[in-house]
Design an enzyme around this catalytic site. Sequence first.
Site, mmCIF file in Angstrom:
data_model
loop_
_atom_site.group_PDB
_atom_site.id
_atom_site.type_symbol
_atom_site.label_atom_id
_atom_site.label_comp_id
_atom_site.label_asym_id
_atom_site.label_seq_id
_atom_site.Cartn_x
_atom_site.Cartn_y
_atom_site.Cartn_z
ATOM 1 N N THR A 48 41.092 39.103 -12.599
ATOM 2 C CA THR A 48 41.954 39.444 -11.457
ATOM 3 C C THR A 48 41.754 40.889 -11.010
ATOM 4 O O THR A 48 41.967 41.212 -9.832
ATOM 5 C CB THR A 48 43.434 39.200 -11.796
ATOM 6 O OG1 THR A 48 43.719 39.730 -13.095
ATOM 7 C CG2 THR A 48 43.746 37.720 -11.800
ATOM 8 N N TYR A 111 52.110 30.419 -9.739
ATOM 9 C CA TYR A 111 52.964 29.868 -8.685
ATOM 10 C C TYR A 111 53.510 28.486 -9.031
ATOM 11 O O TYR A 111 54.697 28.226 -8.828
ATOM 12 C CB TYR A 111 52.236 29.815 -7.326
ATOM 13 C CG TYR A 111 53.197 29.525 -6.186
ATOM 14 C CD1 TYR A 111 53.994 30.535 -5.665
ATOM 15 C CD2 TYR A 111 53.331 28.248 -5.657
ATOM 16 C CE1 TYR A 111 54.901 30.274 -4.645
ATOM 17 C CE2 TYR A 111 54.233 27.976 -4.640
ATOM 18 C CZ TYR A 111 55.013 28.995 -4.137
ATOM 19 O OH TYR A 111 55.908 28.732 -3.139
ATOM 20 N N TYR A 137 44.516 33.229 -20.899
ATOM 21 C CA TYR A 137 44.958 34.518 -20.363
ATOM 22 C C TYR A 137 46.412 34.372 -19.971
ATOM 23 O O TYR A 137 46.746 33.685 -19.015
ATOM 24 C CB TYR A 137 44.080 34.914 -19.175
ATOM 25 C CG TYR A 137 44.426 36.249 -18.532
ATOM 26 C CD1 TYR A 137 45.245 37.179 -19.162
ATOM 27 C CD2 TYR A 137 43.912 36.576 -17.280
ATOM 28 C CE1 TYR A 137 45.544 38.395 -18.576
ATOM 29 C CE2 TYR A 137 44.201 37.794 -16.683
ATOM 30 C CZ TYR A 137 45.019 38.701 -17.327
ATOM 31 O OH TYR A 137 45.324 39.901 -16.738
ATOM 32 N N ARG A 142 51.905 38.268 -13.325
ATOM 33 C CA ARG A 142 51.122 37.785 -12.183
ATOM 34 C C ARG A 142 51.321 36.298 -11.921
ATOM 35 O O ARG A 142 51.263 35.855 -10.781
ATOM 36 C CB ARG A 142 49.628 38.059 -12.404
ATOM 37 C CG ARG A 142 49.216 39.512 -12.236
ATOM 38 C CD ARG A 142 47.711 39.651 -12.435
ATOM 39 N NE ARG A 142 47.248 41.018 -12.235
ATOM 40 C CZ ARG A 142 46.795 41.508 -11.081
ATOM 41 N NH1 ARG A 142 46.771 40.742 -10.008
ATOM 42 N NH2 ARG A 142 46.378 42.751 -11.001
ATOM 43 N N LYS A 166 43.826 36.331 -24.280
ATOM 44 C CA LYS A 166 44.130 37.665 -23.782
ATOM 45 C C LYS A 166 45.627 37.676 -23.515
ATOM 46 O O LYS A 166 46.110 36.993 -22.613
ATOM 47 C CB LYS A 166 43.341 37.978 -22.505
ATOM 48 C CG LYS A 166 43.693 39.327 -21.874
ATOM 49 C CD LYS A 166 42.948 39.543 -20.558
ATOM 50 C CE LYS A 166 43.364 40.854 -19.909
ATOM 51 N NZ LYS A 166 42.683 41.058 -18.596
ATOM 52 N N ILE A 208 40.934 43.498 -23.505
ATOM 53 C CA ILE A 208 40.205 43.376 -22.243
ATOM 54 C C ILE A 208 40.917 44.292 -21.273
ATOM 55 O O ILE A 208 42.066 44.056 -20.893
ATOM 56 C CB ILE A 208 40.158 41.929 -21.741
ATOM 57 C CG1 ILE A 208 39.333 41.071 -22.712
ATOM 58 C CG2 ILE A 208 39.541 41.856 -20.337
ATOM 59 C CD1 ILE A 208 39.302 39.587 -22.367
#
Length: 294
Positions: A48, A111, A137, A142, A166, A208
């Site tokens: 991202t 979402y 992840y 987000r 992650k 990361i």
Amino acid sequence: MLREILRGTGVALITPFKADKSIDFNALDAVINFVIEGGVQYVVTLGTTGETPTLSREEKLDIINATFASVDARVPVVVGIGGNNTQSIIKDIESFPVEKAVAILSASPYYNKPSQEGIFQHYKAIADSTTKPIILYNVPGRTGSNIAAATTVRLAKEVNTIAGIKEASGNMAQCMTILRDKPEEFMVVSGDDNLAMAQIACGMDGVISVAANCFPKYFSNMVNAALQNDFYNARAFNNMLIQGYDLLFAENNPAGVKAVMAEMGLIQNNLRLPLVPLSESIHQQVRDYLPSLK
């Protein structure tokens, strides 16, 4: 074992843009050389931080190929392929040039806000479609939903090709629960630069990182020291970077890191809408901070 291959600092690469907002592949090559020479252990393309929501499919393919060409087998490469349409992700994994990748990093669906069972089935379907190791992840800030520790551990134990996570929830208790309950071979890396040192102390395998785009030497030194249980030196490097972490994420990511890298002369300070460059007041703080690292 992926835990050994990807131990240390991975960098979630930015996507440099020219003034006309087309991809600046010369700058991308310069950034990759900069981070590898700075000591990172591996690179992650199409995360991202690379502004992937604004990239076309063709651009993503070009970036993957350009990344492999620039890296030239010097360090491992992880490719980011995520989203909120499970079947679309499966098709992308089948059709993207990921043969040289050591793993695929896939962000939890955004979402849609699936249940924990939905998250489990989403990742199981992806993992069942490929022999490539999958790195979960978790980034609730987000995506709008959290991968619970129990779901992560269930995936780690029940799905062979899910090799790591992650973790960017920022929830230390959740992170410690995963570290306590996971299988030995399951990799856990930080997704929060400002917590990475503490999370490595708890048992994580590295990070990361966004900050490793612009501070690869200092950040990698911090991570390496922490992994060697040398927290005296790890704290020294981390203390140098604390203000830097705050500035990188003051408004949005990757506006902060792009501002720093533009000041370093590595890239032009361009982003694609809906993201915009840092406000002038924060950018001035970036200019004031950078000399402290010299």
